[in-house]
Scaffold this motif. Sequence first.
Motif, PDB file in Angstrom:
ATOM      1  N   LYS A  99      19.479  24.695-115.144  1.00  0.00           N
ATOM      2  CA  LYS A  99      18.676  24.946-113.969  1.00  0.00           C
ATOM      3  C   LYS A  99      19.465  24.506-112.748  1.00  0.00           C
ATOM      4  N   THR A 101      19.613  23.979-108.731  1.00  0.00           N
ATOM      5  CA  THR A 101      18.846  23.821-107.500  1.00  0.00           C
ATOM      6  C   THR A 101      19.795  24.101-106.337  1.00  0.00           C
TER       7      THR A 101
ATOM      8  N   SER B  33      19.207  33.001-117.036  1.00  0.00           N
ATOM      9  CA  SER B  33      18.295  32.340-116.098  1.00  0.00           C
ATOM     10  C   SER B  33      17.864  33.333-115.038  1.00  0.00           C
ATOM     11  N   TRP B  34      16.682  33.123-114.491  1.00  0.00           N
ATOM     12  CA  TRP B  34      16.142  33.969-113.427  1.00  0.00           C
ATOM     13  C   TRP B  34      15.904  33.125-112.182  1.00  0.00           C
ATOM     14  N   TYR B  35      16.194  33.747-111.043  1.00  0.00           N
ATOM     15  CA  TYR B  35      16.010  33.082-109.751  1.00  0.00           C
ATOM     16  C   TYR B  35      15.328  34.048-108.788  1.00  0.00           C
ATOM     17  N   GLN B  36      14.537  33.468-107.880  1.00  0.00           N
ATOM     18  CA  GLN B  36      13.939  34.230-106.800  1.00  0.00           C
ATOM     19  C   GLN B  36      14.594  33.808-105.491  1.00  0.00           C
ATOM     20  N   GLN B  37      15.045  34.775-104.705  1.00  0.00           N
ATOM     21  CA  GLN B  37      15.647  34.452-103.425  1.00  0.00           C
ATOM     22  C   GLN B  37      14.890  35.158-102.308  1.00  0.00           C
ATOM     23  N   PRO B  43      18.612  30.677-103.648  1.00  0.00           N
ATOM     24  CA  PRO B  43      17.900  31.069-104.878  1.00  0.00           C
ATOM     25  C   PRO B  43      17.062  29.919-105.417  1.00  0.00           C
ATOM     26  N   GLN B  44      15.888  30.257-105.926  1.00  0.00           N
ATOM     27  CA  GLN B  44      14.992  29.260-106.507  1.00  0.00           C
ATOM     28  C   GLN B  44      14.794  29.573-107.987  1.00  0.00           C
ATOM     29  N   PHE B  45      14.998  28.553-108.808  1.00  0.00           N
ATOM     30  CA  PHE B  45      14.945  28.708-110.262  1.00  0.00           C
ATOM     31  C   PHE B  45      13.553  29.083-110.747  1.00  0.00           C
ATOM     32  N   GLN B  48      14.738  29.651-117.542  1.00  0.00           N
ATOM     33  CA  GLN B  48      15.964  29.735-118.311  1.00  0.00           C
ATOM     34  C   GLN B  48      15.626  29.977-119.774  1.00  0.00           C
ATOM     35  N   TYR B  89      15.476  39.199-106.753  1.00  0.00           N
ATOM     36  CA  TYR B  89      15.399  38.489-108.024  1.00  0.00           C
ATOM     37  C   TYR B  89      16.773  38.559-108.692  1.00  0.00           C
TER      38      TYR B  89
END
Lengths: 112, 114
Positions: A99, A101, B33-37, B43-45, B48, B89
């Motif tokens: 993860k 940040t 893993s996936w993230y939102q931006q 990017p925000q987790f 995973q 995404y």
Amino acid sequence: AQRVTQPEKLLSVFKGAPVELKCNYSYSGSPELFWYVQYSRQRLQLLLRHISRESIKGFTADLNKGETSFHLKKPFAQEEDSAMYYCALSEGVTGGGNKLTFGTGTQLKVEL
Amino acid sequence: DAGVTQSPTHLIKTRGQQVTLRCSPISGHKSVSWYQQVLGQGPQFIFQYYEKEERGRGNFPDRFSARQFPNYSSELNVNALLLGDSALYLCASSRAPQGNTEAFFGQGTRLTVV
């Protein structure tokens, strides 16, 4: 909770000038720190990570645990360095996973 | 060697609808893993996955779900779309989920909710 702070949204420097992109973090354990870069119209990619202790494209970053900082530096900026730079932290090898940040990013603009 | 591929590249949905985003990792990578931006933010987790099991989850509502398939590809599902779900995404793959492993990112899916 872990947090990454990049205080500057935009940093503008002249070609040949030194560059320092600031990154401070908040994490109670032993973090892994990274710098990711996104050039115009390209995907996000790893620039360097503190564990490697290497210089990539002339950039270096030193983890300062006392100041909880991981600033990115380059002695002489080049035009091709213009990009968005993100500082990122993960929980480390023994952490719960990969993860990341991210900070909010700093847009570096190198002017001629 | 192909990098991380995501589909579709752009998507427009209406509030309340559901959406599925897809990601194919780099060959040999077992973690996704996936993230939102959101515009102007990093990017925000979100999630995973490793070896088809969820290994981490970010601070997102239960409307967000994901899964990983035997070939290590992954889908992100978002139900009951809100305007605030409009974002880029990103999918990232890595060989393993450990924190010092390099993550390789896809080009992203731009989701617009109207």
